[in-house]
Design a protein around this motif. Structure first.
Motif, short mmCIF file in Angstrom:
data_model
loop_
_atom_site.label_atom_id
_atom_site.label_comp_id
_atom_site.label_asym_id
_atom_site.label_seq_id
_atom_site.Cartn_x
_atom_site.Cartn_y
_atom_site.Cartn_z
N MET A 43 0.79 -1.23 0.00
CA MET A 43 0.00 0.00 0.00
C MET A 43 0.82 1.28 0.00
SD MET A 43 -2.94 -1.14 2.71
CE MET A 43 -3.96 0.28 2.44
N GLY A 44 2.03 1.22 0.49
CA GLY A 44 2.85 2.43 0.60
C GLY A 44 2.70 3.06 1.98
N GLU A 45 3.75 3.80 2.35
CA GLU A 45 3.80 4.36 3.70
C GLU A 45 2.70 5.40 3.94
OE1 GLU A 45 7.72 5.91 4.01
OE2 GLU A 45 8.64 3.93 4.18
N ARG A 46 2.51 6.29 2.99
CA ARG A 46 1.53 7.36 3.18
C ARG A 46 0.11 6.81 3.34
NH1 ARG A 46 -2.04 10.69 0.76
NH2 ARG A 46 -2.01 12.87 1.38
N LYS A 47 -0.26 5.87 2.51
CA LYS A 47 -1.61 5.32 2.55
C LYS A 47 -1.86 4.58 3.86
CE LYS A 47 -4.82 3.38 -0.70
NZ LYS A 47 -4.97 2.78 -2.01
N PHE A 49 -0.39 5.20 6.70
CA PHE A 49 -0.49 6.23 7.73
C PHE A 49 -1.87 6.89 7.73
CE2 PHE A 49 0.02 10.60 9.21
CZ PHE A 49 0.50 10.36 10.49
N VAL A 50 -2.36 7.25 6.55
CA VAL A 50 -3.67 7.91 6.44
C VAL A 50 -4.79 6.97 6.92
CG1 VAL A 50 -5.35 8.83 4.80
CG2 VAL A 50 -2.96 9.52 4.66
N ILE A 51 -4.73 5.71 6.55
CA ILE A 51 -5.74 4.74 7.00
C ILE A 51 -5.69 4.58 8.51
CG2 ILE A 51 -6.39 2.29 6.96
CD1 ILE A 51 -5.61 2.31 3.97
N GLY A 52 -4.49 4.55 9.06
CA GLY A 52 -4.34 4.42 10.51
C GLY A 52 -4.93 5.60 11.25
N ILE A 53 -4.65 6.80 10.78
CA ILE A 53 -5.20 7.99 11.43
C ILE A 53 -6.71 8.08 11.21
CG2 ILE A 53 -5.13 10.52 11.46
CD1 ILE A 53 -2.70 9.04 12.76
N ALA A 54 -7.18 7.70 10.03
CA ALA A 54 -8.62 7.71 9.76
C ALA A 54 -9.37 6.68 10.60
CB ALA A 54 -8.88 7.46 8.27
N SER A 55 -8.67 5.68 11.10
CA SER A 55 -9.30 4.65 11.94
C SER A 55 -9.78 5.22 13.27
CB SER A 55 -8.33 3.50 12.21
OG SER A 55 -8.01 2.84 11.02
N PHE A 56 -9.26 6.39 13.66
CA PHE A 56 -9.71 6.99 14.91
C PHE A 56 -11.20 7.34 14.87
CE2 PHE A 56 -5.20 8.02 15.94
CZ PHE A 56 -5.19 7.44 17.20
N ALA A 57 -11.71 7.75 13.72
CA ALA A 57 -13.13 8.16 13.63
C ALA A 57 -14.07 7.01 14.01
CB ALA A 57 -13.44 8.70 12.24
N PRO A 58 -13.96 5.82 13.37
CA PRO A 58 -14.86 4.75 13.81
C PRO A 58 -14.57 4.24 15.22
CG PRO A 58 -13.41 3.98 12.05
CD PRO A 58 -13.19 5.45 12.19
N ILE A 59 -13.32 4.33 15.66
CA ILE A 59 -13.01 3.90 17.03
C ILE A 59 -13.76 4.77 18.03
CG2 ILE A 59 -11.19 3.85 18.79
CD1 ILE A 59 -9.27 2.93 16.55
N VAL A 91 -5.29 -1.79 15.69
CA VAL A 91 -4.09 -2.36 15.09
C VAL A 91 -3.59 -1.45 13.97
CG1 VAL A 91 -3.22 -4.30 13.73
CG2 VAL A 91 -4.65 -4.73 15.72
N PHE A 92 -4.50 -0.89 13.19
CA PHE A 92 -4.10 0.02 12.12
C PHE A 92 -3.57 1.34 12.67
CE2 PHE A 92 -6.95 -2.87 9.90
CZ PHE A 92 -6.14 -3.22 8.84
N VAL A 93 -4.12 1.78 13.79
CA VAL A 93 -3.58 2.97 14.45
C VAL A 93 -2.14 2.71 14.87
CG1 VAL A 93 -3.80 4.46 16.46
CG2 VAL A 93 -5.83 3.80 15.18
N ASP A 94 -1.88 1.54 15.42
CA ASP A 94 -0.52 1.20 15.83
C ASP A 94 0.41 1.11 14.63
OD1 ASP A 94 -1.17 1.20 18.48
OD2 ASP A 94 -1.43 -0.96 18.62
N MET A 95 -0.09 0.66 13.49
CA MET A 95 0.75 0.62 12.29
C MET A 95 1.09 2.03 11.84
SD MET A 95 -0.27 -2.67 9.93
CE MET A 95 -1.35 -1.75 8.94
N SER A 96 0.18 2.98 11.99
CA SER A 96 0.50 4.36 11.60
C SER A 96 1.57 4.93 12.53
CB SER A 96 -0.75 5.23 11.59
OG SER A 96 -1.24 5.43 12.88
N PHE A 97 1.56 4.54 13.79
CA PHE A 97 2.64 4.95 14.70
C PHE A 97 3.96 4.36 14.23
CE2 PHE A 97 5.32 4.17 18.42
CZ PHE A 97 5.49 5.48 18.84
N THR A 101 7.76 6.25 13.28
CA THR A 101 9.03 5.91 13.90
C THR A 101 9.97 5.15 12.99
OG1 THR A 101 8.08 3.89 14.83
CG2 THR A 101 8.00 5.86 16.20
N SER A 102 9.52 4.77 11.79
CA SER A 102 10.42 4.04 10.90
C SER A 102 11.42 5.01 10.26
CB SER A 102 9.63 3.30 9.82
OG SER A 102 8.97 4.21 8.97
#
Length: 103
Positions: A43-47, A49-59, A91-97, A101-102
Motif C-alpha cells: 500500500m505504501g507508507e503514506r496510505k 499512515f492515512v488509513i491508521g489515522i482515519a481509523s480513529f473516527a470509527p473507534i 491495530v491500524f492505528v498502531d501501524m501508523s505509529f 518511527t520508521s
C-alpha cells in the motif's frame, strides 16, 4: 470499561479489562510481525499512515454505540463484537505509529 452501566461504562472488572488488553497486545504484536512489512510494500507508507489515522473516527464512534446498547440491553454479543472491531481498528492505528518511527 470499568465504569458502571448507569454512567456510561460497561461494568467490566479489572480482570476482564486486563484480558482484553492482553489479547489486544498479543494480536497487535503478531499482526505487525507477520504483516507490517507486506502491507507497507503493498500500500505504501503514506496510505497506511492515512488509513491508521482515519481509523480513529470509527473507534471513537464505537464508544457511544457500545454504551447506549449496553445500557439498553446489557453487555451482549453485539457489545463484544464492537469491542473486537474497535481492537482490530486499533491495530491500524498502531501501524501508523510504526510509520512515524520508521527510518
Amino acid at each position: 470499561m470499568a465504569m458502571p452501566l448507569a454512567i456510561g461504562g460497561l461494568g467490566f472488572s479489572p480482570a476482564i479489562i486486563g484480558y482484553i488488553m492482553g489479547f489486544y497486545g498479543v494480536c497487535t504484536g503478531l499482526f505487525q510481525v507477520m504483516y507490517f512489512a507486506k502491507i507497507i510494500r503493498f500500500m505504501g507508507e503514506r496510505k497506511v499512515f492515512v488509513i491508521g489515522i482515519a481509523s480513529f473516527a470509527p473507534i471513537f464512534a464505537l464508544f457511544p454505540v457500545m454504551s447506549i446498547t449496553a445500557q439498553a440491553f446489557g453487555v451482549t454479543a453485539f457489545t463484544w463484537t464492537c469491542i473486537v472491531v474497535m481492537l482490530f481498528l486499533m491495530v491500524f492505528v498502531d501501524m501508523s505509529f510504526g510509520m512515524i518511527t520508521s527510518p
